[in-house]
Motif scaffolding. Structure first.
Motif, PDB file in Angstrom:
ATOM      1  N   ARG A   1      -8.909  -2.161  23.815  1.00 42.00           N
ATOM      2  CA  ARG A   1      -8.411  -2.827  22.597  1.00 42.00           C
ATOM      3  C   ARG A   1      -6.934  -3.199  22.742  1.00 42.00           C
ATOM      4  O   ARG A   1      -6.495  -4.285  22.363  1.00 42.00           O
ATOM      5  N   ALA A   2      -6.154  -2.258  23.283  1.00 47.40           N
ATOM      6  CA  ALA A   2      -4.704  -2.488  23.401  1.00 47.40           C
ATOM      7  C   ALA A   2      -4.411  -3.644  24.354  1.00 47.40           C
ATOM      8  O   ALA A   2      -3.602  -4.526  24.042  1.00 47.40           O
ATOM      9  N   HIS A   3      -5.072  -3.648  25.488  1.00 42.74           N
ATOM     10  CA  HIS A   3      -4.807  -4.708  26.458  1.00 42.74           C
ATOM     11  C   HIS A   3      -5.239  -6.072  25.921  1.00 42.74           C
ATOM     12  O   HIS A   3      -4.586  -7.088  26.184  1.00 42.74           O
ATOM     13  N   ALA A   4      -6.313  -6.086  25.145  1.00 40.20           N
ATOM     14  CA  ALA A   4      -6.725  -7.354  24.520  1.00 40.20           C
ATOM     15  C   ALA A   4      -5.657  -7.853  23.549  1.00 40.20           C
ATOM     16  O   ALA A   4      -5.517  -9.059  23.335  1.00 40.20           O
ATOM     17  N   ALA A   5      -4.899  -6.916  22.978  1.00 41.63           N
ATOM     18  CA  ALA A   5      -3.814  -7.272  22.042  1.00 41.63           C
ATOM     19  C   ALA A   5      -2.461  -7.361  22.758  1.00 41.63           C
ATOM     20  O   ALA A   5      -1.417  -7.436  22.103  1.00 41.63           O
ATOM     21  N   HIS A   6      -2.479  -7.346  24.109  1.00 48.36           N
ATOM     22  CA  HIS A   6      -1.259  -7.429  24.931  1.00 48.36           C
ATOM     23  C   HIS A   6      -0.292  -6.288  24.641  1.00 48.36           C
ATOM     24  O   HIS A   6       0.920  -6.470  24.582  1.00 48.36           O
ATOM     25  N   LEU A   7      -0.859  -5.109  24.439  1.00 47.02           N
ATOM     26  CA  LEU A   7      -0.044  -3.911  24.214  1.00 47.02           C
ATOM     27  C   LEU A   7      -0.281  -2.923  25.350  1.00 47.02           C
ATOM     28  O   LEU A   7      -1.429  -2.700  25.759  1.00 47.02           O
TER      29      LEU A   7
END
Ligand SMILES: [Zn+2]
Length: 410
Positions: free
Chosen positions: A216-222
Protein backbone atom coordinates in the motif's frame (compact mmCIF):
# COMPACT_ATOMS: atom_id res chain seq x y z
CA UNK A 1 5.89 33.49 -27.37
CA UNK A 2 7.14 35.86 -30.07
CA UNK A 3 6.08 38.86 -28.01
CA UNK A 4 7.91 37.51 -24.97
CA UNK A 5 11.09 36.95 -27.02
CA UNK A 6 10.86 40.48 -28.44
CA UNK A 7 10.45 41.96 -24.96
CA UNK A 8 13.54 40.12 -23.72
CA UNK A 9 15.63 41.31 -26.67
CA UNK A 10 14.48 44.90 -26.13
CA UNK A 11 15.23 44.71 -22.44
CA UNK A 12 18.80 43.48 -23.05
CA UNK A 13 19.31 46.05 -25.78
CA UNK A 14 18.32 48.89 -23.45
CA UNK A 15 20.00 47.79 -20.27
CA UNK A 16 22.65 45.23 -21.21
CA UNK A 17 22.98 41.82 -19.54
CA UNK A 18 21.38 41.89 -16.10
CA UNK A 19 23.93 42.21 -13.31
CA UNK A 20 24.89 38.92 -11.66
CA UNK A 21 23.58 38.58 -8.11
CA UNK A 22 26.19 39.41 -5.48
CA UNK A 23 28.23 36.52 -4.08
CA UNK A 24 29.76 35.85 -0.69
CA UNK A 25 33.31 34.54 -0.74
CA UNK A 26 34.43 32.11 1.98
CA UNK A 27 38.22 31.95 2.01
CA UNK A 28 40.91 30.41 4.14
CA UNK A 29 39.11 27.20 5.16
CA UNK A 30 39.57 23.47 4.68
CA UNK A 31 36.48 21.96 2.99
CA UNK A 32 35.34 18.33 3.40
CA UNK A 33 35.09 16.64 0.00
CA UNK A 34 33.59 13.36 1.23
CA UNK A 35 36.97 11.79 2.00
CA UNK A 36 39.31 14.51 3.25
CA UNK A 37 39.68 18.22 3.87
CA UNK A 38 40.93 20.37 1.01
CA UNK A 39 42.09 23.98 1.26
CA UNK A 40 40.07 26.08 -1.16
CA UNK A 41 37.93 29.17 -1.62
CA UNK A 42 34.19 28.76 -2.18
CA UNK A 43 31.47 31.21 -3.14
CA UNK A 44 27.77 31.33 -2.34
CA UNK A 45 25.27 32.94 -4.69
CA UNK A 46 21.73 32.95 -3.36
CA UNK A 47 21.19 29.57 -1.74
CA UNK A 48 23.78 27.64 -3.80
CA UNK A 49 27.52 26.95 -3.86
CA UNK A 50 29.59 28.20 -6.77
CA UNK A 51 33.13 26.87 -7.27
CA UNK A 52 34.37 29.51 -9.75
CA UNK A 53 34.72 33.11 -8.67
CA UNK A 54 31.60 35.05 -9.72
CA UNK A 55 31.89 38.46 -11.35
CA UNK A 56 30.47 40.30 -8.34
CA UNK A 57 31.68 39.46 -4.82
CA UNK A 58 29.84 41.55 -2.27
CA UNK A 59 31.19 40.02 0.94
CA UNK A 60 34.36 38.18 1.93
CA UNK A 61 34.46 35.94 4.99
CA UNK A 62 37.87 34.77 6.18
CA UNK A 63 37.46 31.38 7.87
CA UNK A 64 41.03 31.47 9.17
CA UNK A 65 42.06 27.84 8.72
CA UNK A 66 38.86 26.32 10.10
CA UNK A 67 37.15 23.17 8.84
CA UNK A 68 33.88 23.14 6.85
CA UNK A 69 31.47 20.19 6.80
CA UNK A 70 27.88 19.65 5.63
CA UNK A 71 25.27 20.06 8.38
CA UNK A 72 24.29 16.98 10.36
CA UNK A 73 21.13 14.86 10.45
CA UNK A 74 19.07 13.13 13.14
CA UNK A 75 17.69 9.90 11.72
CA UNK A 76 15.51 8.76 14.62
CA UNK A 77 13.77 10.93 17.15
CA UNK A 78 10.27 11.64 18.41
CA UNK A 79 9.01 15.17 18.90
CA UNK A 80 6.18 14.86 21.37
CA UNK A 81 5.75 18.32 22.87
CA UNK A 82 4.36 20.89 20.45
CA UNK A 83 4.55 23.55 23.15
CA UNK A 84 8.33 23.05 23.27
CA UNK A 85 8.99 22.71 19.56
CA UNK A 86 11.03 25.92 19.38
CA UNK A 87 13.34 24.48 22.02
CA UNK A 88 13.61 21.23 20.04
CA UNK A 89 14.56 23.26 16.97
CA UNK A 90 17.08 25.44 18.86
CA UNK A 91 18.77 22.44 20.49
CA UNK A 92 19.21 20.75 17.12
CA UNK A 93 20.49 23.87 15.36
CA UNK A 94 22.96 24.52 18.18
CA UNK A 95 24.28 20.99 17.59
CA UNK A 96 24.59 21.63 13.84
CA UNK A 97 21.62 19.33 13.06
CA UNK A 98 19.62 20.81 10.19
CA UNK A 99 17.71 17.67 9.11
CA UNK A 100 15.44 15.64 11.40
CA UNK A 101 13.48 12.46 10.77
CA UNK A 102 10.72 11.92 13.34
CA UNK A 103 10.02 8.20 13.54
CA UNK A 104 6.42 8.71 14.70
CA UNK A 105 4.55 11.46 16.42
CA UNK A 106 0.87 12.22 16.85
CA UNK A 107 1.64 15.97 17.02
CA UNK A 108 2.72 16.45 13.40
CA UNK A 109 0.15 19.13 12.58
CA UNK A 110 1.19 21.27 15.56
CA UNK A 111 4.91 20.85 14.77
CA UNK A 112 4.87 21.56 11.03
CA UNK A 113 4.37 25.37 11.24
CA UNK A 114 7.65 25.56 13.21
CA UNK A 115 9.87 23.62 10.79
CA UNK A 116 10.99 23.57 7.15
CA UNK A 117 11.80 27.29 7.07
CA UNK A 118 15.22 28.89 6.42
CA UNK A 119 15.72 29.58 10.14
CA UNK A 120 14.49 26.20 11.39
CA UNK A 121 15.34 22.55 10.87
CA UNK A 122 14.07 20.60 7.87
CA UNK A 123 11.85 17.89 9.25
CA UNK A 124 9.96 14.82 8.08
CA UNK A 125 7.70 12.64 10.17
CA UNK A 126 5.88 9.37 10.20
CA UNK A 127 2.58 9.95 11.90
CA UNK A 128 1.05 7.19 13.96
CA UNK A 129 2.78 3.84 13.36
CA UNK A 130 1.23 0.38 12.92
CA UNK A 131 1.42 -2.03 15.85
CA UNK A 132 -0.51 -5.01 17.16
CA UNK A 133 -2.88 -5.31 20.16
CA UNK A 134 -1.09 -4.10 23.33
CA UNK A 135 1.99 -3.59 21.16
CA UNK A 136 4.97 -1.28 21.44
CA UNK A 137 4.87 1.77 21.75
CA UNK A 138 1.57 1.76 23.67
CA UNK A 139 3.39 1.19 26.97
CA UNK A 140 5.57 4.28 26.39
CA UNK A 141 2.56 6.39 25.49
CA UNK A 142 0.88 5.34 28.72
CA UNK A 143 4.00 6.26 30.68
CA UNK A 144 4.25 9.70 29.05
CA UNK A 145 0.56 10.31 29.71
CA UNK A 146 1.02 9.42 33.39
CA UNK A 147 3.91 11.87 33.57
CA UNK A 148 1.67 14.44 31.89
CA UNK A 149 4.24 14.94 29.12
CA UNK A 150 1.50 14.24 26.60
CA UNK A 151 -2.25 14.60 27.11
CA UNK A 152 -4.25 11.58 28.24
CA UNK A 153 -5.96 9.81 25.36
CA UNK A 154 -3.31 10.72 22.80
CA UNK A 155 -3.78 8.63 19.67
CA UNK A 156 -0.17 7.66 19.05
CA UNK A 157 -0.43 4.28 17.34
CA UNK A 158 -2.60 2.39 14.89
CA UNK A 159 -3.47 -1.00 16.38
CA UNK A 160 -4.19 -3.63 13.75
CA UNK A 161 -4.77 -7.37 13.96
CA UNK A 162 -6.08 -8.13 10.47
CA UNK A 163 -5.96 -6.99 6.85
CA UNK A 164 -9.43 -5.54 7.41
CA UNK A 165 -8.01 -3.38 10.22
CA UNK A 166 -5.26 -2.12 7.90
CA UNK A 167 -7.80 -1.42 5.15
CA UNK A 168 -9.85 0.59 7.60
CA UNK A 169 -6.92 2.62 8.97
CA UNK A 170 -5.05 3.21 5.73
CA UNK A 171 -7.10 6.00 4.10
CA UNK A 172 -7.23 7.95 7.37
CA UNK A 173 -3.45 7.73 7.77
CA UNK A 174 -2.72 8.71 4.17
CA UNK A 175 -5.14 11.64 4.40
CA UNK A 176 -3.03 13.02 7.27
CA UNK A 177 -0.12 13.29 4.77
CA UNK A 178 2.71 11.43 6.53
CA UNK A 179 6.18 11.73 4.99
CA UNK A 180 6.67 7.98 5.39
CA UNK A 181 5.06 4.96 7.09
CA UNK A 182 6.23 3.40 10.35
CA UNK A 183 5.50 -0.03 11.75
CA UNK A 184 6.64 -1.87 14.85
CA UNK A 185 8.07 -5.41 14.81
CA UNK A 186 8.86 -6.93 18.22
CA UNK A 187 10.26 -10.48 18.18
CA UNK A 188 7.99 -11.15 15.24
CA UNK A 189 8.81 -14.87 15.07
CA UNK A 190 7.06 -15.16 18.45
CA UNK A 191 4.05 -13.04 17.45
CA UNK A 192 1.36 -15.63 18.22
CA UNK A 193 2.82 -16.63 21.59
CA UNK A 194 3.43 -13.05 22.68
CA UNK A 195 -0.06 -11.94 21.66
CA UNK A 196 -1.50 -13.60 24.74
CA UNK A 197 1.56 -14.30 26.84
CA UNK A 198 3.66 -11.12 26.86
CA UNK A 199 3.13 -7.91 28.80
CA UNK A 200 2.03 -4.60 27.30
CA UNK A 201 4.62 -3.31 24.84
CA UNK A 202 6.57 -6.57 24.52
CA UNK A 203 4.85 -7.36 21.24
CA UNK A 204 4.33 -5.74 17.89
CA UNK A 205 2.46 -6.05 14.62
CA UNK A 206 1.53 -9.41 13.08
CA UNK A 207 4.37 -10.01 10.59
CA UNK A 208 1.82 -11.38 8.09
CA UNK A 209 0.42 -7.83 7.75
CA UNK A 210 3.73 -6.19 6.86
CA UNK A 211 3.89 -7.07 3.12
CA UNK A 212 0.43 -5.58 2.59
CA UNK A 213 1.39 -2.35 4.35
CA UNK A 214 4.54 -2.10 2.25
CA UNK A 215 2.51 -2.71 -0.92
CA UNK A 216 0.00 0.00 0.00
CA UNK A 217 2.77 2.43 0.96
CA UNK A 218 4.79 1.93 -2.19
CA UNK A 219 1.66 2.39 -4.31
CA UNK A 220 1.28 5.76 -2.54
CA UNK A 221 5.01 6.56 -3.10
CA UNK A 222 5.75 6.36 0.61
CA UNK A 223 8.76 4.64 2.16
CA UNK A 224 8.28 2.23 5.05
CA UNK A 225 10.43 2.25 8.20
CA UNK A 226 10.37 -0.69 10.60
CA UNK A 227 11.12 -0.72 14.30
CA UNK A 228 12.99 -3.98 14.84
CA UNK A 229 14.44 -5.60 17.96
CA UNK A 230 16.21 -8.77 16.87
CA UNK A 231 17.52 -10.68 13.85
CA UNK A 232 14.10 -12.28 13.19
CA UNK A 233 12.51 -8.83 12.95
CA UNK A 234 15.23 -7.68 10.56
CA UNK A 235 14.52 -10.75 8.39
CA UNK A 236 10.76 -10.12 8.50
CA UNK A 237 11.22 -6.47 7.51
CA UNK A 238 13.61 -7.20 4.65
CA UNK A 239 11.53 -10.10 3.29
CA UNK A 240 8.46 -7.83 3.31
CA UNK A 241 10.18 -5.07 1.33
CA UNK A 242 10.68 -2.45 4.06
CA UNK A 243 12.91 0.49 3.00
CA UNK A 244 14.39 1.74 6.27
CA UNK A 245 15.32 -0.06 9.48
CA UNK A 246 14.77 2.23 12.46
CA UNK A 247 17.17 0.49 14.85
CA UNK A 248 20.14 -1.80 15.00
CA UNK A 249 19.14 -4.84 17.14
CA UNK A 250 18.80 -4.19 20.89
CA UNK A 251 21.11 -6.99 21.97
CA UNK A 252 20.47 -8.97 25.17
CA UNK A 253 20.75 -12.62 26.12
CA UNK A 254 20.75 -14.92 24.27
CA UNK A 255 22.95 -12.64 22.18
CA UNK A 256 22.92 -14.86 19.09
CA UNK A 257 19.22 -14.02 18.64
CA UNK A 258 20.40 -10.53 17.74
CA UNK A 259 23.13 -11.42 15.25
CA UNK A 260 21.89 -10.43 11.79
CA UNK A 261 21.95 -13.21 9.18
CA UNK A 262 24.47 -12.40 6.47
CA UNK A 263 21.96 -13.36 3.77
CA UNK A 264 19.46 -10.83 5.17
CA UNK A 265 22.07 -8.08 5.34
CA UNK A 266 23.16 -8.84 1.77
CA UNK A 267 19.55 -8.69 0.55
CA UNK A 268 18.92 -5.44 2.42
CA UNK A 269 22.02 -3.66 1.19
CA UNK A 270 21.53 -4.85 -2.39
CA UNK A 271 18.41 -2.75 -2.59
CA UNK A 272 19.72 0.19 -0.56
CA UNK A 273 17.88 -0.37 2.71
CA UNK A 274 19.13 2.08 5.34
CA UNK A 275 19.78 1.26 8.99
CA UNK A 276 19.70 3.68 11.94
CA UNK A 277 22.03 3.18 14.87
CA UNK A 278 20.18 3.95 18.18
CA UNK A 279 22.93 2.46 20.37
CA UNK A 280 21.87 3.97 23.71
CA UNK A 281 21.22 0.49 25.18
CA UNK A 282 25.01 -0.05 25.11
CA UNK A 283 25.35 2.21 28.13
CA UNK A 284 24.03 -0.74 30.17
CA UNK A 285 25.12 -3.47 27.78
CA UNK A 286 27.46 -6.40 28.40
CA UNK A 287 30.67 -6.50 26.38
CA UNK A 288 29.47 -9.69 24.65
CA UNK A 289 26.32 -7.89 23.50
CA UNK A 290 28.32 -4.98 22.14
CA UNK A 291 30.55 -7.42 20.26
CA UNK A 292 27.48 -8.88 18.51
CA UNK A 293 26.48 -5.37 17.47
CA UNK A 294 30.00 -4.69 16.22
CA UNK A 295 29.63 -7.80 14.03
CA UNK A 296 26.25 -6.54 12.79
CA UNK A 297 27.80 -3.19 11.95
CA UNK A 298 30.67 -4.92 10.17
CA UNK A 299 28.21 -6.93 8.06
CA UNK A 300 26.28 -3.77 7.11
CA UNK A 301 29.56 -2.09 6.24
CA UNK A 302 30.74 -5.07 4.15
CA UNK A 303 27.52 -5.19 2.15
CA UNK A 304 27.25 -1.41 1.88
CA UNK A 305 24.02 -0.43 3.64
CA UNK A 306 23.75 3.31 4.36
CA UNK A 307 24.24 3.80 8.12
CA UNK A 308 22.08 6.56 9.60
CA UNK A 309 22.87 8.33 12.87
CA UNK A 310 19.72 7.97 14.98
CA UNK A 311 19.22 8.70 18.66
CA UNK A 312 15.68 7.67 19.67
CA UNK A 313 16.15 9.57 22.91
CA UNK A 314 13.40 11.87 24.07
CA UNK A 315 14.61 15.49 24.51
CA UNK A 316 18.07 14.62 23.23
CA UNK A 317 19.82 15.24 19.93
CA UNK A 318 22.00 13.12 17.69
CA UNK A 319 25.06 14.70 19.32
CA UNK A 320 24.53 12.22 22.18
CA UNK A 321 24.50 9.26 19.80
CA UNK A 322 27.66 10.53 18.15
CA UNK A 323 29.42 10.79 21.51
CA UNK A 324 28.46 7.19 22.29
CA UNK A 325 29.80 6.01 18.93
CA UNK A 326 33.05 7.83 19.66
CA UNK A 327 33.30 6.41 23.18
CA UNK A 328 32.67 2.83 22.05
CA UNK A 329 34.90 3.14 18.94
CA UNK A 330 32.09 1.86 16.72
CA UNK A 331 33.13 3.82 13.64
CA UNK A 332 36.29 5.40 12.29
CA UNK A 333 36.42 9.19 12.42
CA UNK A 334 35.84 9.33 8.66
CA UNK A 335 32.90 6.88 8.80
CA UNK A 336 31.29 8.92 11.54
CA UNK A 337 31.69 12.23 9.71
CA UNK A 338 30.27 10.71 6.50
CA UNK A 339 27.39 9.01 8.33
CA UNK A 340 26.38 12.17 10.22
CA UNK A 341 26.91 14.86 7.60
CA UNK A 342 26.39 13.06 4.28
CA UNK A 343 24.44 9.80 4.61
CA UNK A 344 21.89 10.79 7.25
CA UNK A 345 20.82 14.07 5.56
CA UNK A 346 20.53 12.33 2.17
CA UNK A 347 18.48 9.46 3.61
CA UNK A 348 16.06 12.00 5.09
CA UNK A 349 15.87 14.14 1.94
CA UNK A 350 16.99 11.90 -0.94
CA UNK A 351 15.98 14.33 -3.66
CA UNK A 352 17.98 17.31 -2.44
CA UNK A 353 21.45 18.61 -3.26
CA UNK A 354 22.70 18.33 0.31
CA UNK A 355 25.48 16.46 2.09
CA UNK A 356 28.10 17.87 -0.26
CA UNK A 357 30.04 21.10 -0.53
CA UNK A 358 30.21 21.52 -4.29
CA UNK A 359 29.02 23.53 -7.25
CA UNK A 360 25.23 23.69 -7.45
CA UNK A 361 24.60 22.11 -4.05
CA UNK A 362 22.58 23.88 -1.37
CA UNK A 363 24.90 26.34 0.37
CA UNK A 364 24.44 24.80 3.81
CA UNK A 365 27.44 24.15 6.01
CA UNK A 366 29.00 24.20 9.45
CA UNK A 367 32.37 25.73 10.28
CA UNK A 368 34.33 23.76 12.90
CA UNK A 369 37.16 25.09 15.02
CA UNK A 370 39.21 21.88 14.64
CA UNK A 371 39.66 18.88 12.35
CA UNK A 372 37.01 16.20 13.11
CA UNK A 373 39.09 13.57 11.30
CA UNK A 374 41.92 14.17 13.78
CA UNK A 375 39.60 14.34 16.82
CA UNK A 376 35.87 13.59 16.40
CA UNK A 377 35.02 15.80 19.39
CA UNK A 378 35.63 18.65 16.94
CA UNK A 379 32.31 17.68 15.32
CA UNK A 380 30.76 19.73 18.13
CA UNK A 381 33.17 22.72 17.87
CA UNK A 382 30.80 24.73 15.68
CA UNK A 383 31.66 28.41 15.12
CA UNK A 384 29.28 29.23 12.23
CA UNK A 385 26.12 27.70 10.77
CA UNK A 386 24.91 28.59 7.27
CA UNK A 387 21.69 27.22 5.80
CA UNK A 388 20.91 27.77 2.13
CA UNK A 389 23.23 30.77 1.98
CA UNK A 390 22.09 32.47 5.18
CA UNK A 391 23.65 32.39 8.61
CA UNK A 392 21.51 30.54 11.15
CA UNK A 393 21.65 31.80 14.72
CA UNK A 394 19.95 29.24 16.99
CA UNK A 395 17.65 30.41 19.73
CA UNK A 396 18.63 29.98 23.36
CA UNK A 397 15.56 27.96 24.39
CA UNK A 398 16.51 24.77 26.20
CA UNK A 399 14.57 21.56 26.72
CA UNK A 400 13.79 20.54 30.29
CA UNK A 401 16.27 17.89 31.38
CA UNK A 402 15.13 14.29 31.38
CA UNK A 403 13.86 13.52 34.82
CA UNK A 404 11.87 16.74 35.03
CA UNK A 405 8.90 15.37 33.19
CA UNK A 406 6.28 17.05 35.28
CA UNK A 407 5.02 19.95 33.28
CA UNK A 408 1.85 19.26 31.34
CA UNK A 409 2.31 20.00 27.65
CA UNK A 410 -0.27 22.16 25.96
ZN1 LIG B 1 11.74 5.47 18.23
Amino acid sequence: MCVLKWLVVVCFACHGVPAAPPATEYRGAQWFDGEQFVARTMWVVGDRFVERKPSRVAHVVDLAGKFVVPPYGEGHNHWLEPALVDAYVAANLRGGIFYVRDMSTPFHDAIRPHVNTPASVDYIAAHQGFTGPDGHPLELIGMLEKMRVIPAGTNDAIVVASEADVDHAWPVLVASKPDFIKLFLVHSDEYAARLTGAPLGKKGIDPALVPGIVRRAHAAHLRVAAHIEDAADFHTAIAAGVDDIAHMPFVEDPAETYRLADVDVAAACARGVTVATTFDWMNDGKDAWIEVERANLAALRTHGCPIVIGTDLFRQTAAKEVDLIIEKHLMTNLELLVAWSVTTPLVIFPGRQIGRLADGAEASFLVLGGDPLADPKNLHAITLRVKQGREVVPGSAVLPPIGEWGAPSK
